[in-house]
Design an enzyme around this catalytic site. Structure first.
Site, PDB file in Angstrom:
ATOM      1  N   THR A  31      -9.584  33.819  28.809  1.00 55.16           N
ATOM      2  CA  THR A  31      -9.039  34.577  27.868  1.00 55.16           C
ATOM      3  C   THR A  31      -8.961  36.123  28.433  1.00 55.16           C
ATOM      4  O   THR A  31     -10.062  36.333  28.782  1.00 55.16           O
ATOM      5  CB  THR A  31      -9.729  34.166  26.477  1.00 55.16           C
ATOM      6  OG1 THR A  31     -11.370  34.985  26.803  1.00 55.16           O
ATOM      7  CG2 THR A  31      -9.722  33.141  25.920  1.00 55.16           C
ATOM      8  N   SER A  32      -8.027  36.748  28.162  1.00 48.66           N
ATOM      9  CA  SER A  32      -7.983  38.201  28.506  1.00 48.66           C
ATOM     10  C   SER A  32      -8.762  39.181  27.471  1.00 48.66           C
ATOM     11  O   SER A  32      -9.225  40.225  27.876  1.00 48.66           O
ATOM     12  CB  SER A  32      -6.537  38.699  28.494  1.00 48.66           C
ATOM     13  OG  SER A  32      -5.916  38.624  27.143  1.00 48.66           O
TER      14      SER A  32
ATOM     15  N   ASN B 218      -3.406  28.293  23.981  1.00 53.25           N
ATOM     16  CA  ASN B 218      -2.255  27.800  24.633  1.00 53.25           C
ATOM     17  C   ASN B 218      -1.507  26.620  23.802  1.00 53.25           C
ATOM     18  O   ASN B 218      -2.250  26.102  22.811  1.00 53.25           O
ATOM     19  CB  ASN B 218      -3.123  26.835  25.847  1.00 53.25           C
ATOM     20  CG  ASN B 218      -3.843  28.006  26.560  1.00 53.25           C
ATOM     21  OD1 ASN B 218      -3.704  29.095  26.767  1.00 53.25           O
ATOM     22  ND2 ASN B 218      -4.770  27.488  27.384  1.00 53.25           N
ATOM     23  N   VAL B 219      -0.446  26.606  24.021  1.00 53.29           N
ATOM     24  CA  VAL B 219       0.585  25.871  23.147  1.00 53.29           C
ATOM     25  C   VAL B 219       1.000  24.498  23.985  1.00 53.29           C
ATOM     26  O   VAL B 219       1.703  23.828  23.745  1.00 53.29           O
ATOM     27  CB  VAL B 219       1.935  26.543  22.839  1.00 53.29           C
ATOM     28  CG1 VAL B 219       1.441  27.755  21.880  1.00 53.29           C
ATOM     29  CG2 VAL B 219       2.789  27.110  24.093  1.00 53.29           C
TER      30      VAL B 219
ATOM     31  N   HIS C 137      -2.154  29.017  18.169  1.00 56.74           N
ATOM     32  CA  HIS C 137      -0.780  29.402  18.271  1.00 56.74           C
ATOM     33  C   HIS C 137       0.170  28.230  18.215  1.00 56.74           C
ATOM     34  O   HIS C 137       1.321  28.519  18.729  1.00 56.74           O
ATOM     35  CB  HIS C 137      -0.609  30.073  19.720  1.00 56.74           C
ATOM     36  CG  HIS C 137      -1.414  31.482  19.396  1.00 56.74           C
ATOM     37  ND1 HIS C 137      -1.578  32.374  20.632  1.00 56.74           N
ATOM     38  CD2 HIS C 137      -1.895  32.396  18.681  1.00 56.74           C
ATOM     39  CE1 HIS C 137      -2.185  33.497  20.453  1.00 56.74           C
ATOM     40  NE2 HIS C 137      -2.177  33.545  19.151  1.00 56.74           N
TER      41      HIS C 137
ATOM     42  N   ARG D 158      10.980  25.537  28.671  1.00 56.64           N
ATOM     43  CA  ARG D 158       9.518  25.610  28.974  1.00 56.64           C
ATOM     44  C   ARG D 158       8.798  24.221  28.814  1.00 56.64           C
ATOM     45  O   ARG D 158       7.895  23.840  29.224  1.00 56.64           O
ATOM     46  CB  ARG D 158       9.248  26.755  28.117  1.00 56.64           C
ATOM     47  CG  ARG D 158       9.379  28.043  28.274  1.00 56.64           C
ATOM     48  CD  ARG D 158       8.878  28.925  27.625  1.00 56.64           C
ATOM     49  NE  ARG D 158       7.472  29.194  27.629  1.00 56.64           N
ATOM     50  CZ  ARG D 158       6.606  29.791  26.324  1.00 56.64           C
ATOM     51  NH1 ARG D 158       7.378  30.281  25.431  1.00 56.64           N
ATOM     52  NH2 ARG D 158       5.385  29.642  26.498  1.00 56.64           N
TER      53      ARG D 158
END
Ligand SMILES: [Zn+2]
Length: 260
Positions: A195-196, A104-105, A121, A72
């Site tokens: 964002t959800s 987000n990372v 995160h 990833r």
């Protein structure tokens, strides 16, 4: 997005002291960053998230988890910020104060030039050791396709290195969360992007901001759980809406300078 919505949002942004940008997965979609679920594909489709994104899973099979994250990370390192990330970075130059709080990372806000980014995160671009939390960034081993690797040992204490991201069942980094909460409680405007509204704590931040009297602008391709909290909802992908918003804010500020 409608011209009326864009004009209202631009007025709110132009009048803001502290602007907090709260971003989620939708921010990076146009950069080709797979969401967690999208990343469970191909070689990894048969694994359970519990095996790949928990400390228990890492301890049980460090080689598999390290390799999945290396794969990833490789995709993240090849990705480029999209026009939305650049618009946020440029907005920071024209409002009095702007801080990005992101779930987000991928590190793409910083890659686009945003200087103040709170990563609630963690970041896939950093690693830390399992036992003592020594953190490292910079050059990391590159993932070789089809070749699983063991996590390297921490150069300081020798315990295995793991990605510096928040796994299921883990606490969010305390400093980042405290800062995010404090910013939400004193901002003039919160700009919610991609964002959800279902992931904590990002779901809670606009509510904190709203209670403290802030205005909320939401940028999303579809209505979300948070849309009811928004003063203005700008429908569309971040890479299109944010550059349009930036241009409108610039136009407003230029007009107000020329008339004063
Ligand atoms: Zn260590």
């Amino acid at each position: 997005m409608t011209p009326e919505g864009l004009a209202r949002a631009a007025r709110i942004v132009a009048d803001s002291g502290l602007l907090v940008v709260s971003s989620g997965a939708g921010m990076s979609r146009e950069s080709g960053i797979p969401t967690f679920r999208d990343a469970m594909e191909g070689l990894w489709a048969n694994f359970d998230p519990q095996e790949l994104a928990t400390e228990e899973g890492f301890r049980a099979n460090p080689r598999r988890v390290w390799s999945w994250y290396a794969w990833r990370r490789d995709r993240v390192m090849q990705a480029r910020p999209n026009p939305g990330h650049f618009a946020v970075a440029e907005l920071a130059g024209i409002v009095p104060e702007l801080v990005v709080v992101t779930q987000n990372v991928d590190g793409l806000h910083a890659a686009a030039g945003s200087r103040d980014v709170v990563e609630v995160h963690g970041s896939i671009r950093r690693v830390r050791c399992l036992d003592r939390g020594h953190v490292f960034s910079g050059e990391l081993p590159v993932y070789a396709e089809c070749e699983e690797q063991d996590p390297p040992p921490c150069p300081v204490c020798g315990s295995p290195l793991r990605p510096d991201v928040v796994w299921f069942g883990e606490m969010l980094p305390v400093d980042a969360v405290e800062r995010a909460w404090s910013l939400a409680g004193r901002c003039d405007t919160m700009l919610l992007i991609g964002t959800s509204g279902t992931v904590w704590p990002a779901a809670e931040l606009p509510l904190v901001a709203r209670r403290a009297g802030a205005r909320i602008i939401e940028v999303n391709p579809h209505r979300s759980e948070l849309t009811h909290t928004a003063d203005v909802f700008l429908q569309g992908p971040a890479g299109e809406v944010l550059p349009a918003l930036l241009a409108e804010v610039r136009r407003l500020l230029a007009a107000s300078t020329s008339t004063s």
